[in-house]
Design a protein around this motif. Structure first.
Motif, PDB file in Angstrom:
ATOM      1  N   LYS A 271      29.835  28.801  29.737  1.00 49.35           N
ATOM      2  CA  LYS A 271      30.874  28.454  30.703  1.00 49.35           C
ATOM      3  C   LYS A 271      32.072  29.392  30.612  1.00 49.35           C
ATOM      4  CE  LYS A 271      29.682  23.528  30.580  1.00 49.35           C
ATOM      5  NZ  LYS A 271      30.189  22.146  30.330  1.00 49.35           N
ATOM      6  N   GLU A 272      31.870  30.563  30.064  1.00 47.62           N
ATOM      7  CA  GLU A 272      32.974  31.493  29.860  1.00 47.62           C
ATOM      8  C   GLU A 272      33.546  32.010  31.180  1.00 47.62           C
ATOM      9  OE1 GLU A 272      31.359  33.336  25.606  1.00 47.62           O
ATOM     10  OE2 GLU A 272      31.125  34.451  27.473  1.00 47.62           O
ATOM     11  N   LEU A 273      34.851  32.255  31.177  1.00 49.62           N
ATOM     12  CA  LEU A 273      35.528  32.913  32.289  1.00 49.62           C
ATOM     13  C   LEU A 273      36.347  34.058  31.720  1.00 49.62           C
ATOM     14  CD1 LEU A 273      37.439  31.382  35.301  1.00 49.62           C
ATOM     15  CD2 LEU A 273      38.445  33.228  33.981  1.00 49.62           C
ATOM     16  N   ALA A 274      36.107  35.274  32.221  1.00 49.31           N
ATOM     17  CA  ALA A 274      36.870  36.442  31.793  1.00 49.31           C
ATOM     18  C   ALA A 274      37.531  37.062  33.011  1.00 49.31           C
ATOM     19  CB  ALA A 274      35.963  37.455  31.107  1.00 49.31           C
ATOM     20  N   ILE A 300      26.356  29.830  33.760  1.00 45.98           N
ATOM     21  CA  ILE A 300      27.359  29.455  34.772  1.00 45.98           C
ATOM     22  C   ILE A 300      28.706  30.108  34.472  1.00 45.98           C
ATOM     23  CG2 ILE A 300      26.226  27.280  35.380  1.00 45.98           C
ATOM     24  CD1 ILE A 300      28.257  25.823  33.628  1.00 45.98           C
ATOM     25  N   ALA A 301      28.650  31.269  33.839  1.00 46.21           N
ATOM     26  CA  ALA A 301      29.877  32.001  33.505  1.00 46.21           C
ATOM     27  C   ALA A 301      30.493  32.611  34.767  1.00 46.21           C
ATOM     28  CB  ALA A 301      29.581  33.088  32.479  1.00 46.21           C
ATOM     29  N   THR A 302      31.777  32.989  34.646  1.00 46.95           N
ATOM     30  CA  THR A 302      32.528  33.538  35.769  1.00 46.95           C
ATOM     31  C   THR A 302      33.264  34.804  35.337  1.00 46.95           C
ATOM     32  OG1 THR A 302      32.878  31.342  36.742  1.00 46.95           O
ATOM     33  CG2 THR A 302      34.350  33.102  37.465  1.00 46.95           C
ATOM     34  N   GLN A 322      38.632  54.023  40.822  1.00 48.81           N
ATOM     35  CA  GLN A 322      38.438  52.643  40.375  1.00 48.81           C
ATOM     36  C   GLN A 322      37.036  52.194  40.754  1.00 48.81           C
ATOM     37  OE1 GLN A 322      39.860  48.760  42.435  1.00 48.81           O
ATOM     38  NE2 GLN A 322      41.613  49.526  41.309  1.00 48.81           N
ATOM     39  N   MET A 323      36.307  51.636  39.775  1.00 51.89           N
ATOM     40  CA  MET A 323      34.967  51.126  40.041  1.00 51.89           C
ATOM     41  C   MET A 323      34.710  49.904  39.170  1.00 51.89           C
ATOM     42  SD  MET A 323      32.129  51.104  41.631  1.00 51.89           S
ATOM     43  CE  MET A 323      32.192  52.646  42.555  1.00 51.89           C
ATOM     44  N   ALA A 324      34.181  48.851  39.780  1.00 58.16           N
ATOM     45  CA  ALA A 324      33.800  47.636  39.056  1.00 58.16           C
ATOM     46  C   ALA A 324      32.401  47.238  39.495  1.00 58.16           C
ATOM     47  CB  ALA A 324      34.796  46.508  39.324  1.00 58.16           C
ATOM     48  N   LYS A 325      31.463  47.233  38.553  1.00 59.78           N
ATOM     49  CA  LYS A 325      30.086  46.854  38.851  1.00 59.78           C
ATOM     50  C   LYS A 325      29.713  45.621  38.031  1.00 59.78           C
ATOM     51  CE  LYS A 325      28.432  51.503  40.047  1.00 59.78           C
ATOM     52  NZ  LYS A 325      27.405  52.537  39.776  1.00 59.78           N
ATOM     53  N   SER A 326      29.040  44.680  38.686  1.00 54.63           N
ATOM     54  CA  SER A 326      28.669  43.431  38.027  1.00 54.63           C
ATOM     55  C   SER A 326      27.190  43.157  38.203  1.00 54.63           C
ATOM     56  CB  SER A 326      29.478  42.260  38.605  1.00 54.63           C
ATOM     57  OG  SER A 326      30.860  42.471  38.438  1.00 54.63           O
ATOM     58  N   LEU A 327      26.607  42.565  37.164  1.00 54.67           N
ATOM     59  CA  LEU A 327      25.186  42.247  37.153  1.00 54.67           C
ATOM     60  C   LEU A 327      25.025  40.743  36.921  1.00 54.67           C
ATOM     61  CD1 LEU A 327      22.385  43.612  37.259  1.00 54.67           C
ATOM     62  CD2 LEU A 327      22.510  43.833  34.765  1.00 54.67           C
ATOM     63  N   GLN A 332      23.532  30.861  39.222  1.00 53.57           N
ATOM     64  CA  GLN A 332      24.698  29.985  39.121  1.00 53.57           C
ATOM     65  C   GLN A 332      25.920  30.712  38.568  1.00 53.57           C
ATOM     66  OE1 GLN A 332      22.679  26.878  36.747  1.00 53.57           O
ATOM     67  NE2 GLN A 332      23.042  25.498  38.468  1.00 53.57           N
ATOM     68  N   ALA A 333      25.766  31.959  38.219  1.00 53.05           N
ATOM     69  CA  ALA A 333      26.899  32.757  37.736  1.00 53.05           C
ATOM     70  C   ALA A 333      27.770  33.172  38.912  1.00 53.05           C
ATOM     71  CB  ALA A 333      26.404  33.973  36.978  1.00 53.05           C
ATOM     72  N   THR A 334      29.044  33.481  38.620  1.00 50.06           N
ATOM     73  CA  THR A 334      30.013  33.812  39.667  1.00 50.06           C
ATOM     74  C   THR A 334      30.745  35.097  39.323  1.00 50.06           C
ATOM     75  OG1 THR A 334      30.378  31.465  40.162  1.00 50.06           O
ATOM     76  CG2 THR A 334      32.038  33.018  40.953  1.00 50.06           C
ATOM     77  N   VAL A 335      30.902  35.956  40.329  1.00 51.06           N
ATOM     78  CA  VAL A 335      31.680  37.179  40.181  1.00 51.06           C
ATOM     79  C   VAL A 335      32.693  37.251  41.311  1.00 51.06           C
ATOM     80  CG1 VAL A 335      31.631  39.699  40.260  1.00 51.06           C
ATOM     81  CG2 VAL A 335      29.866  38.461  38.993  1.00 51.06           C
TER      82      VAL A 335
END
Length: 425
Positions: A271-274, A300-302, A322-327, A332-335
């Motif tokens: 359940k982490e949020l960073a 279900i991390a965010t 600037q570049m931000a890439k998410s996997l 159920q995960a959120t970006v």
């Protein structure tokens, strides 16, 4: 019109007690400026409260909701300094003999508060000003990365503790220095850190942070970097812990031909949020800044990334990237990603971008067809994804540690999943 009056409709002063209920336990300092600073901060927090999701830079992160579930008591911060400690020392008891330059830095107005009106955690740091350390590197101090150790700072969180830390760092003209922060702990705790960095003409500062806090912890960090001409700032943060973490960085590039590199890796599960929120302000011409982040999110991390490049009118010939890439490893995960450019100069080269997706099925199939088990193939693809940023770290030991942490995280992921992570439709 004051910033408070301007932003009043978005404030909730009824949550101020979440931050201030323990403030009265602090003994008055023998330094009157410290007492006055604390009182001003308490008054400010009592009027504004803690940041809420009605504020633009906090709309993805609900800090008060997390703190309401925690039963905290103010404690002295558990800080250990090791390695290159020649130019570092803890705050003197009672602030007796406190250096004037450090006092001036602490009493500065929080960066961008007038514009955004959301620097309540900086004020919380002022309200609890007591624990911290100073780094003062003299002019022309050079270091050989193979022969001289970095300053290493370890923060240990303890169950039920609310702590507050101030870091004051000055690297003088043509000096070089490296700081490595290690954050860890056990149980439920809140550590609020304010870091102020001043780089002189031609100074070089490398700043690395390993955030491996407890899964029940709340970590809030504000970093302000002021750069003179020809200065270099390299920052790398790897985040694998904390129930909620907020890494907020504001860089003011005030002199020509300076370079700021801010990179990071977030490996999140449970359940982490960073939350990573960055603002780089280019005030001078012929400068460069780079922001490069990779995030892997499971269960279900965010993840939150808000990056901004602000080029002021005098800052011609700016080069901003600037570049931000998410996997996503779980359905159920959120970006939440918000890259921004605010440009008032007409001769610049600036770009920003963001991607969010799942693992490439074709790449997985290809690797499996060559005899690589699915779990191993998946981990190799994830490692390649995040190592694009890790490879940019210029400190060999930090690079090695980051690689080990990523490998361990992936090993735990495979162990928890049994064979491999499943995409939840």
């Amino acid at each position: 019109m004051s910033a408070i009056a301007k932003f009043q409709p978005r404030y909730r002063n009824d949550n101020a007690a979440l931050a201030l209920k323990e403030q009265a336990v602090l003994q008055p300092s023998s330094a009157e400026w410290v007492n006055a600073l604390r009182l001003r901060a308490v008054a400010s927090l009592n009027e504004t409260g803690l940041p809420t999701q009605k504020l633009e830079r906090w709309k993805y992160t609900n800090l008060p909701a997390k703190l309401k579930k925690m039963d905290l008591t103010y404690k002295d911060a558990d800080i250990t300094l090791s390695g290159m400690t020649d130019y570092a020392y803890s705050f003197p008891k009672g602030f007796s003999g406190f250096p004037s330059f450090a006092q001036e830095m602490i009493e500065q107005t929080p960066p961008s508060n007038e514009k955004y009106g959301d620097m309540m955690l900086w004020q919380a740091g002022n309200a609890y000003l007591k624990d911290g350390f100073i780094v003062d590197v003299p002019a022309d101090t050079k270091r050989n990365s193979k022969a001289v150790k970095a300053l290493e700072v370890t923060y240990t969180g303890h169950d039920g503790a609310q702590t507050s830390v101030r870091q004051i760092i000055r690297v003088a003209e043509n000096a070089e220095f490296t700081l490595i922060e290690y954050q860890l702990g056990a149980g439920s705790y809140w550590n609020n850190v304010v870091t102020q960095i001043e780089l002189g003409q031609g100074a070089t500062f490398k700043h690395y942070r390993f955030q491996e806090n407890s899964d029940a912890a709340v970590i809030t960090q504000n970093t302000h970097v002021m750069m003179a001409g020809n200065a270099e700032y390299e920052a790398f943060t790897i985040t694998t812990g904390a129930n909620l973490s907020r890494n907020q960085v504001h860089v003011d590039i005030n002199g020509e031909h300076s370079v700021a590199r801010l990179n990071g890796v977030n490996m999140l599960d449970g359940k982490e949020l960073a939350d990573t929120t960055i603002t780089v302000e280019h005030h001078a011409p012929h400068c460069r800044s780079f922001q490069n982040y990779r995030t892997v999110v499971d269960e279900i991390a965010t993840s939150v990334f808000q990056g901004k490049i602000h080029v002021h009118k005098p800052a011609q010939k700016t080069d901003g990237y600037q570049m931000a890439k998410s996997l996503l490893l779980s359905g159920q995960a959120t970006v939440n990603t918000k890259p921004e450019l605010e440009i008032y100069a007409d001769d610049v080269k600036c770009s920003h971008g963001a991607t969010t997706g799942r693992l490439d099925d074709d790449a997985l199939f290809y690797m499996q067809s060559r005899g690589i088990p699915e779990a191993q193939a998946r981990n190799l693809l994830i490692e390649a994804f995040v190592n694009e940023v890790v490879e940019e770290v210029t400190h060999d030991d930090v690079k090695e540690q980051a690689t080990h942490i990523i490998s361990q995280w992936l090993h735990n992921l495979s162990s928890d999943d049994g064979e491999e992570a499943q995409w939840l439709e």
